[in-house]
Design a protein around this motif. Structure first.
Motif, PDB file in Angstrom:
ATOM      1  N   GLY A  13     -49.396  15.593   6.372  1.00 44.35           N
ATOM      2  CA  GLY A  13     -50.220  14.363   6.574  1.00 44.35           C
ATOM      3  C   GLY A  13     -51.336  13.965   5.942  1.00 44.35           C
ATOM      4  N   VAL A  14     -51.822  12.781   6.071  1.00 40.07           N
ATOM      5  CA  VAL A  14     -53.116  12.340   5.246  1.00 40.07           C
ATOM      6  C   VAL A  14     -54.058  11.840   6.183  1.00 40.07           C
ATOM      7  N   GLU A  15     -55.141  11.749   6.053  1.00 37.98           N
ATOM      8  CA  GLU A  15     -56.088  11.181   6.841  1.00 37.98           C
ATOM      9  C   GLU A  15     -56.420   9.871   6.227  1.00 37.98           C
ATOM     10  N   ILE A  16     -56.258   8.771   6.830  1.00 39.22           N
ATOM     11  CA  ILE A  16     -56.871   7.386   6.464  1.00 39.22           C
ATOM     12  C   ILE A  16     -57.941   6.716   7.262  1.00 39.22           C
ATOM     13  N   CYS A  17     -58.861   6.297   6.794  1.00 36.01           N
ATOM     14  CA  CYS A  17     -60.099   5.861   7.627  1.00 36.01           C
ATOM     15  C   CYS A  17     -60.182   4.337   7.387  1.00 36.01           C
ATOM     16  N   LEU A  18     -59.963   3.578   8.463  1.00 35.48           N
ATOM     17  CA  LEU A  18     -59.657   1.924   8.679  1.00 35.48           C
ATOM     18  C   LEU A  18     -61.058   1.433   9.130  1.00 35.48           C
ATOM     19  N   PRO A  19     -61.555   0.454   8.601  1.00 39.16           N
ATOM     20  CA  PRO A  19     -62.645  -0.159   8.810  1.00 39.16           C
ATOM     21  C   PRO A  19     -62.396  -1.284  10.144  1.00 39.16           C
ATOM     22  N   GLN A  20     -61.082  -1.521  10.327  1.00 41.24           N
ATOM     23  CA  GLN A  20     -60.683  -2.483  11.371  1.00 41.24           C
ATOM     24  C   GLN A  20     -59.302  -2.134  11.782  1.00 41.24           C
ATOM     25  N   GLN A  21     -58.987  -2.483  13.190  1.00 40.61           N
ATOM     26  CA  GLN A  21     -57.579  -2.345  13.576  1.00 40.61           C
ATOM     27  C   GLN A  21     -56.471  -2.881  12.723  1.00 40.61           C
ATOM     28  N   VAL A  22     -55.384  -2.497  12.697  1.00 43.89           N
ATOM     29  CA  VAL A  22     -54.249  -2.815  11.800  1.00 43.89           C
ATOM     30  C   VAL A  22     -52.990  -2.883  13.043  1.00 43.89           C
ATOM     31  N   GLU A  23     -52.480  -3.914  13.097  1.00 43.05           N
ATOM     32  CA  GLU A  23     -51.310  -4.019  13.856  1.00 43.05           C
ATOM     33  C   GLU A  23     -50.010  -4.202  13.044  1.00 43.05           C
ATOM     34  N   SER A  24     -48.925  -3.263  12.988  1.00 46.67           N
ATOM     35  CA  SER A  24     -47.993  -3.532  12.336  1.00 46.67           C
ATOM     36  C   SER A  24     -46.939  -4.623  12.499  1.00 46.67           C
ATOM     37  N   VAL A  25     -46.586  -5.417  11.691  1.00 47.73           N
ATOM     38  CA  VAL A  25     -45.556  -6.478  12.024  1.00 47.73           C
ATOM     39  C   VAL A  25     -44.095  -6.167  12.329  1.00 47.73           C
ATOM     40  N   HIS A  26     -43.939  -4.797  11.567  1.00 48.55           N
ATOM     41  CA  HIS A  26     -42.722  -4.272  11.493  1.00 48.55           C
ATOM     42  C   HIS A  26     -42.384  -3.379  12.746  1.00 48.55           C
ATOM     43  N   THR A  27     -43.292  -2.657  13.084  1.00 51.50           N
ATOM     44  CA  THR A  27     -43.154  -1.619  14.121  1.00 51.50           C
ATOM     45  C   THR A  27     -43.842  -1.799  15.419  1.00 51.50           C
ATOM     46  N   ARG A  28     -44.943  -2.864  15.214  1.00 54.27           N
ATOM     47  CA  ARG A  28     -45.786  -3.106  16.341  1.00 54.27           C
ATOM     48  C   ARG A  28     -46.604  -2.226  16.674  1.00 54.27           C
ATOM     49  N   ARG A  29     -46.572  -1.139  15.900  1.00 53.06           N
ATOM     50  CA  ARG A  29     -47.622   0.106  16.201  1.00 53.06           C
ATOM     51  C   ARG A  29     -49.085  -0.461  15.960  1.00 53.06           C
ATOM     52  N   VAL A  30     -49.928   0.137  16.446  1.00 52.76           N
ATOM     53  CA  VAL A  30     -51.429  -0.413  16.227  1.00 52.76           C
ATOM     54  C   VAL A  30     -52.199   0.884  15.753  1.00 52.76           C
ATOM     55  N   TYR A  31     -52.787   0.382  14.594  1.00 50.24           N
ATOM     56  CA  TYR A  31     -53.876   1.559  14.019  1.00 50.24           C
ATOM     57  C   TYR A  31     -55.124   1.294  14.381  1.00 50.24           C
ATOM     58  N   PRO A  32     -55.936   1.848  15.439  1.00 51.63           N
ATOM     59  CA  PRO A  32     -57.298   1.435  15.505  1.00 51.63           C
ATOM     60  C   PRO A  32     -58.299   1.699  14.310  1.00 51.63           C
TER      61      PRO A  32
ATOM     62  N   VAL B 143     -44.047   8.550   7.307  1.00 45.88           N
ATOM     63  CA  VAL B 143     -43.606   7.352   8.100  1.00 45.88           C
ATOM     64  C   VAL B 143     -44.713   6.314   8.364  1.00 45.88           C
ATOM     65  N   ALA B 144     -45.700   6.894   9.250  1.00 39.54           N
ATOM     66  CA  ALA B 144     -46.637   6.086   9.782  1.00 39.54           C
ATOM     67  C   ALA B 144     -47.540   5.514   8.329  1.00 39.54           C
ATOM     68  N   SER B 145     -47.786   6.316   7.358  1.00 43.41           N
ATOM     69  CA  SER B 145     -48.556   5.685   6.328  1.00 43.41           C
ATOM     70  C   SER B 145     -48.016   4.881   5.688  1.00 43.41           C
ATOM     71  N   LEU B 146     -46.747   4.954   5.262  1.00 43.65           N
ATOM     72  CA  LEU B 146     -45.917   3.853   4.976  1.00 43.65           C
ATOM     73  C   LEU B 146     -45.769   2.488   5.613  1.00 43.65           C
ATOM     74  N   ASP B 147     -45.673   2.745   6.691  1.00 45.68           N
ATOM     75  CA  ASP B 147     -45.834   1.529   7.691  1.00 45.68           C
ATOM     76  C   ASP B 147     -47.137   0.635   7.738  1.00 45.68           C
ATOM     77  N   LEU B 148     -48.238   1.492   7.578  1.00 45.07           N
ATOM     78  CA  LEU B 148     -49.620   1.033   7.370  1.00 45.07           C
ATOM     79  C   LEU B 148     -49.793   0.178   6.220  1.00 45.07           C
ATOM     80  N   LEU B 149     -49.312   1.069   5.059  1.00 45.26           N
ATOM     81  CA  LEU B 149     -49.522   0.517   3.532  1.00 45.26           C
ATOM     82  C   LEU B 149     -48.905  -0.626   3.255  1.00 45.26           C
ATOM     83  N   ARG B 150     -47.927  -1.246   4.031  1.00 47.73           N
ATOM     84  CA  ARG B 150     -47.043  -2.369   3.941  1.00 47.73           C
ATOM     85  C   ARG B 150     -47.307  -3.403   4.685  1.00 47.73           C
ATOM     86  N   GLN B 151     -48.697  -3.158   5.304  1.00 46.91           N
ATOM     87  CA  GLN B 151     -49.147  -4.553   6.156  1.00 46.91           C
ATOM     88  C   GLN B 151     -50.165  -5.526   5.561  1.00 46.91           C
TER      89      GLN B 151
END
Length: 363
Positions: free
Chosen positions: A194-213, A222-230
């Motif tokens: 796993g890799v730690e990613i620090c986000l300044p704002q919330q991101v919601e995936s349009v592909h999986t509907r997962r929310v990354y606060p 899987v989650a990293s790729l989902d986030l990086l495609r947004q």
């Protein structure tokens, strides 16, 4: 000759036979040297790939069979004491593997001559550029034009044409490069635990509907790729996606450093086994040349920067479209020249200090 005479002859010559111990030790030393050399070659390829996704956004390890180094046609390599520029292209080939992919992530890793720390420079995929031999188009299309539009795209040629475009755009020599698929990034992430990613704002995936606060999260592949495609729904669309790629790269660098992966042959071999089928290391620098750069760095923490751009003057905006869509960005006529001059003159530290608002917050 009788048996007794033979025994006597062997006895007379036995004292002339050198002891086997030193010979055996010499063979062991040669074997150890070759083993260490193989490990250094592997480490260099992975180090470049990880230092790069490292935004570093990393398809087949492509050695030159005529040399003990990984090279393709390209500009002259950097001499000792000079700045080094590594082009990293990230390909998303999930939709149609037989179609020449676009370079969804284009990052230039600048390592200054003083080897202080790496700079991750995002070049927007939607930037309008001149493509040699073709016409003006988006930067991400240069890879497809070079690779060819058939069932067997040449990814080395795709990289080379993109390299030419980037060199013309920035005015700097590109010494080496990494091409990787998003799938390789996912596999490397899982091998690292796993890799730690620090986000300044919330991101919601349009592909999986997962929310990354907003905040820091340790994500699996899987989650990293989902986030990086947004990009859709984000304030700056694809530009925000590029910044998240830089944050992912910084997270990988930290994880590699914490685990000591570059000095651990077992862990290194696991990472290499995971990404080798989808990794290409290209350039005019030999693997030992690339390897020597890693310990020279005073700090492995990268600085995230982006080429200053402006939106086209049209009624729509990146917020309303959720991304750039068919829009083509242009280099900012006010800010881009000073940035590119600082890059060419190896003064990015000075430029970043004078323009803190243009530095990507990586943590």
């Amino acid at each position: 000759m009788t048996e007794e005479e033979l025994r006597a002859a062997f006895a007379r010559h036995e004292v002339l036979t050198p002891p086997a111990g030193p010979v055996r030790a010499a063979i062991d030393r040669v074997a150890a040297v070759r083993r260490r050399r193989r490990q250094r070659v592997r480490a260099a390829g992975v180090a470049l790939a990880l230092v790069g996704a490292l935004g570093v956004g990393i398809p087949q390890f492509a050695p030159d069979p005529a040399r003990d180094a990984t090279t393709v046609a390209g500009p002259v390599s950097a001499a000792p004491g000079e700045a080094l520029n590594v082009l990293v292209l990230g390909l998303d080939v999930r939709w149609a593997p037989e179609v020449p992919p676009l370079a969804d992530s284009v990052q230039l890793v600048h390592i200054p001559a003083d080897r202080s720390r790496p700079y991750l420079i995002s070049l927007p995929r939607d930037l309008e550029v001149d493509i040699p031999g073709f016409h003006r188009d988006k930067l991400n299309a240069a890879f497809a034009y070079g690779a060819g539009f058939d069932h067997h795209p040449d990814r080395t040629q795709g990289y080379d044409l993109t390299r030419r475009v980037v060199a013309d755009l920035t005015g700097v020599r590109v010494d080496a490069g990494v091409v990787l698929t998003f799938s390789a990034m996912r596999k490397a992430t899982d091998v690292l635990g796993g890799v730690e990613i620090c986000l300044p704002q919330q991101v919601e995936s349009v592909h999986t509907r997962r929310v990354y606060p907003a905040g820091c999260h340790r994500l699996d592949g899987v989650a990293s790729l989902d986030l990086l495609r947004q990009r859709r729904g984000m304030p700056d669309g694809a530009l925000d996606r590029d910044r998240n790629a830089q944050r992912f790269a910084a997270g990988v660098v930290r994880q590699v450093a914490e685990q000591g992966a570059l000095t651990d042959p077992v862990r290194m071999s696991r990472i290499l086994a995971a990404i080798t089928p989808e990794l290409t290391v290209v350039g005019n620098m030999s693997v030992p040349d690339l390897l020597r750069v890693v310990p020279e760095l005073s700090s492995a923490d990268p600085v995230g920067l982006s080429l200053p751009v402006v939106w086209p003057e049209v009624p729509s905006s990146p917020t309303s479209t959720g991304g750039t869509g068919g829009l083509r960005l242009r280099a900012d006529p006010q800010a881009a020249p000073a940035f590119l001059t600082a890059l060419r003159e190896d003064r990015l530290a000075e430029w970043a200090a004078a323009n803190p608002g243009r530095v990507t917050r990586l943590r």
